[in-house]
Design a protein around this motif. Structure first.
Motif, PDB file in Angstrom:
ATOM      1  N   THR A   3       0.884  -1.180   0.015  1.00 43.96           N
ATOM      2  CA  THR A   3       0.059  -0.041  -0.158  1.00 43.96           C
ATOM      3  C   THR A   3       0.755   1.205   0.074  1.00 43.96           C
ATOM      4  OG1 THR A   3      -1.544  -1.247   1.305  1.00 43.96           O
ATOM      5  CG2 THR A   3      -1.815   1.143   1.247  1.00 43.96           C
ATOM      6  N   TYR A   4       0.479   2.107  -0.749  1.00 47.71           N
ATOM      7  CA  TYR A   4       1.332   3.492  -0.735  1.00 47.71           C
ATOM      8  C   TYR A   4       0.326   4.585  -0.399  1.00 47.71           C
ATOM      9  CZ  TYR A   4       4.255   0.589  -3.436  1.00 47.71           C
ATOM     10  OH  TYR A   4       5.091  -0.403  -3.952  1.00 47.71           O
ATOM     11  N   LYS A  58       5.616   3.553   1.258  1.00 47.40           N
ATOM     12  CA  LYS A  58       5.231   2.454   1.228  1.00 47.40           C
ATOM     13  C   LYS A  58       5.229   1.952   2.404  1.00 47.40           C
ATOM     14  CE  LYS A  58       6.527  -2.228  -0.965  1.00 47.40           C
ATOM     15  NZ  LYS A  58       7.460  -2.536  -1.490  1.00 47.40           N
ATOM     16  N   ASP A  61       0.424  -2.755   4.338  1.00 47.04           N
ATOM     17  CA  ASP A  61      -1.053  -2.987   3.789  1.00 47.04           C
ATOM     18  C   ASP A  61      -1.604  -1.775   4.287  1.00 47.04           C
ATOM     19  OD1 ASP A  61      -1.561  -3.151   6.771  1.00 47.04           O
ATOM     20  OD2 ASP A  61      -1.106  -5.342   6.584  1.00 47.04           O
ATOM     21  N   VAL A  62      -3.161  -1.685   3.646  1.00 41.72           N
ATOM     22  CA  VAL A  62      -3.784  -0.363   4.139  1.00 41.72           C
ATOM     23  C   VAL A  62      -3.946  -0.311   5.513  1.00 41.72           C
ATOM     24  CG1 VAL A  62      -6.389   0.508   3.933  1.00 41.72           C
ATOM     25  CG2 VAL A  62      -5.303  -0.787   1.990  1.00 41.72           C
ATOM     26  N   ALA A  65      -0.829   1.542   6.736  1.00 35.54           N
ATOM     27  CA  ALA A  65      -1.189   2.869   6.717  1.00 35.54           C
ATOM     28  C   ALA A  65      -2.263   3.649   7.186  1.00 35.54           C
ATOM     29  CB  ALA A  65      -1.233   3.153   4.926  1.00 35.54           C
ATOM     30  N   ARG A  66      -3.242   3.138   7.535  1.00 38.43           N
ATOM     31  CA  ARG A  66      -4.333   3.849   8.264  1.00 38.43           C
ATOM     32  C   ARG A  66      -3.575   4.102   9.728  1.00 38.43           C
ATOM     33  NH1 ARG A  66      -9.047   0.699   5.396  1.00 38.43           N
ATOM     34  NH2 ARG A  66      -9.257   1.902   3.716  1.00 38.43           N
ATOM     35  N   LEU A  91      -4.260   7.171  -0.524  1.00 36.37           N
ATOM     36  CA  LEU A  91      -4.024   5.756  -0.046  1.00 36.37           C
ATOM     37  C   LEU A  91      -4.382   4.919  -1.289  1.00 36.37           C
ATOM     38  CD1 LEU A  91      -3.143   4.135   1.992  1.00 36.37           C
ATOM     39  CD2 LEU A  91      -5.525   3.985   2.822  1.00 36.37           C
ATOM     40  N   VAL A  92      -3.569   4.096  -1.871  1.00 35.34           N
ATOM     41  CA  VAL A  92      -3.813   3.382  -2.877  1.00 35.34           C
ATOM     42  C   VAL A  92      -3.018   1.891  -2.461  1.00 35.34           C
ATOM     43  CG1 VAL A  92      -3.623   5.132  -4.796  1.00 35.34           C
ATOM     44  CG2 VAL A  92      -1.526   3.867  -3.931  1.00 35.34           C
ATOM     45  N   GLU A  93      -3.689   0.945  -2.837  1.00 36.51           N
ATOM     46  CA  GLU A  93      -3.334  -0.245  -2.703  1.00 36.51           C
ATOM     47  C   GLU A  93      -3.159  -1.158  -4.236  1.00 36.51           C
ATOM     48  OE1 GLU A  93      -5.131  -3.884   0.273  1.00 36.51           O
ATOM     49  OE2 GLU A  93      -6.351  -3.161  -1.383  1.00 36.51           O
ATOM     50  N   THR A  94      -1.827  -1.881  -4.139  1.00 38.65           N
ATOM     51  CA  THR A  94      -1.442  -2.565  -5.367  1.00 38.65           C
ATOM     52  C   THR A  94      -2.434  -3.873  -5.501  1.00 38.65           C
ATOM     53  OG1 THR A  94       0.160  -3.920  -4.161  1.00 38.65           O
ATOM     54  CG2 THR A  94       0.998  -1.936  -5.383  1.00 38.65           C
TER      55      THR A  94
END
Length: 96
Positions: A3-4, A58, A61-62, A65-66, A91-94
Motif C-alpha cells: 500500500t502506498y 510504502k 498493507d492498508v 497505513a491507516r 491511499l492506494v493499494e497494489t
C-alpha cells in the motif's frame, strides 16, 4: 498487498515543511513504512494541478497505513504540515 500513501504538495513555508518532514519520518518508520520516492513535479502533461512536489510512502498493507495516519504521533504533526504546505494524501493499494 503493498500500500502506498501518495502525497502531493505545494510549499507555503519551506522551513516549516522541512521541520514537518523531519518529524514525520520517525512516525512512518514506527509503522514499518518507508519513503519510496520524493521528487519535484517536472511537468503536468494533462489536467490541472498546482502541486509542485510528489512523494510516495510504502506500507505493508492498508491497515498499517491507516494506523500510521491515525496515530497520535502523526496527528500531532498535522498543524505543522498545514502551515508548511497544501498537501493531498491519497491511499492506494497494489493489485499483486
Amino acid at each position: 498487498m503493498a500500500t502506498y500513501v501518495i502525497a502531493q504538495a505545494k510549499t507555503k513555508d519551506a522551513e516549516k515543511l522541512a521541520s514537518y518532514g523531519q518529524a514525520a519520518g520517525p512516525t512512518i518508520a514506527e509503522h514499518g513504512g518507508e519513503m519510496f520516492m520524493r521528487a519535484p513535479v517536472v511537468e503536468v502533461l494533462c489536467g490541472n494541478t498546482n502541486f509542485e512536489r510528489f512523494l510516495m510512502i510504502k506500507f505493508q498493507d492498508v491497515d498499517t497505513a491507516r494506523a500510521w495516519y491515525n496515530s497520535d504521533a502523526y496527528q500531532a504533526l498535522i498543524p505543522m504540515r498545514n502551515e508548511g504546505a497544501d498537501i493531498a494524501l491519497i491511499l492506494v493499494e497494489t493489485a499483486d
